[in-house]
Write an enzyme that holds these catalytic residues in place. Sequence first.
Site, PDB file in Angstrom:
ATOM      1  N   TYR A   1      -7.922   5.790   0.918  1.00 23.44           N
ATOM      2  CA  TYR A   1      -7.509   4.412   1.187  1.00 23.44           C
ATOM      3  C   TYR A   1      -8.694   3.457   1.054  1.00 23.44           C
ATOM      4  O   TYR A   1      -8.601   2.398   0.410  1.00 23.44           O
ATOM      5  CB  TYR A   1      -6.919   4.332   2.591  1.00 23.44           C
ATOM      6  CG  TYR A   1      -6.545   2.937   3.034  1.00 23.44           C
ATOM      7  CD1 TYR A   1      -5.350   2.349   2.620  1.00 23.44           C
ATOM      8  CD2 TYR A   1      -7.375   2.201   3.876  1.00 23.44           C
ATOM      9  CE1 TYR A   1      -4.995   1.072   3.029  1.00 23.44           C
ATOM     10  CE2 TYR A   1      -7.034   0.926   4.287  1.00 23.44           C
ATOM     11  CZ  TYR A   1      -5.844   0.363   3.855  1.00 23.44           C
ATOM     12  OH  TYR A   1      -5.501  -0.900   4.273  1.00 23.44           O
TER      13      TYR A   1
ATOM     14  N   ILE B   1       0.855  -1.197   0.000  1.00 23.91           N
ATOM     15  CA  ILE B   1       0.000   0.000   0.000  1.00 23.91           C
ATOM     16  C   ILE B   1       0.887   1.241   0.000  1.00 23.91           C
ATOM     17  O   ILE B   1       2.008   1.210   0.486  1.00 23.91           O
ATOM     18  CB  ILE B   1      -0.957   0.065   1.216  1.00 23.91           C
ATOM     19  CG1 ILE B   1      -0.187  -0.069   2.538  1.00 23.91           C
ATOM     20  CG2 ILE B   1      -2.065  -0.967   1.113  1.00 23.91           C
ATOM     21  CD1 ILE B   1      -1.016   0.203   3.766  1.00 23.91           C
TER      22      ILE B   1
ATOM     23  N   LYS C   1      -9.349   0.059  -1.525  1.00 17.94           N
ATOM     24  CA  LYS C   1      -9.636  -1.291  -1.043  1.00 17.94           C
ATOM     25  C   LYS C   1     -11.005  -1.777  -1.541  1.00 17.94           C
ATOM     26  O   LYS C   1     -11.185  -2.959  -1.826  1.00 17.94           O
ATOM     27  CB  LYS C   1      -9.567  -1.344   0.487  1.00 17.94           C
ATOM     28  CG  LYS C   1      -8.155  -1.136   1.033  1.00 17.94           C
ATOM     29  CD  LYS C   1      -7.181  -2.209   0.525  1.00 17.94           C
ATOM     30  CE  LYS C   1      -5.830  -2.132   1.200  1.00 17.94           C
ATOM     31  NZ  LYS C   1      -4.902  -3.187   0.739  1.00 17.94           N
TER      32      LYS C   1
END
Length: 262
Positions: A157, A95, A161
């Site tokens: 973020y 990430i 995902k």
Amino acid sequence: CFLYPLLGARVVVTGASTGIGEQLAYHYARFGAQIVITARREKVLQQVAEKCLSLGAQKALYIAADMSSESEPEKVVDFALEKLGGLDYLVLNHIGPSPFTVWQGDVEHTKWLMQVNFFSYIQMAWRALPSLEQSNGSLVIVSSLLGKTTSPFVAPYSSTKSALNGFFGSLYHELAMKKSNVSVSLCTLGLIDTEAAMDKVRGVVNLPAYPATDAALNIIIIGATRQLELYYPWYTYIIVVTKDWFPSITNYIVQNSYNYIP
């Protein structure tokens, strides 16, 4: 034991210089796998690779790569295929850094993060699929509870995902319908005690953090047993199941899990 096939297995682990990725590399090493690790910092990768060899890895190679690049993700897979002669597991875990804060309209950062956390994953998966098909291999995708349910301070973020879950969930169906030899495992993780995560949430989040080494072992087991989904720790499954049944209660719990004063 279901982990015996890991002896000599050819594995790529991304984001392997620290945190969950580093622990994944060490566990695969203990099982006697042949490992290619990647991250941005070459010196740290070298140290991790040396430790992997000391733990029992048959091979431990490393290649530094920037996943925000459009060309480097595929080069990692090509390197692994050349050095290992094929691939049994592609474990995508990396990430990019993202602020833990109220979103301030930074669209460029969100685009950049999408390349690191999402587009590089699908680039690497596509490049690896022919080899994984030949070896009855596995795609292991490390995702997050924040891709299954929404939470404050992590909008960019969380969006990356969510994209991972949508894409690889769809790919799972396509591979199954084609009678492909490749399994897909999607890993939904809660708060893990990595240094990067703890630096962000310390004093802000009222949730227990679970050990990265245990998370890593669970990820390896789910890939080795070719199961579709991992929820770790246990409470992640409860949250995912109940959020649609009791949305107002779930939202209340989420918003009151943070020490936030506007």
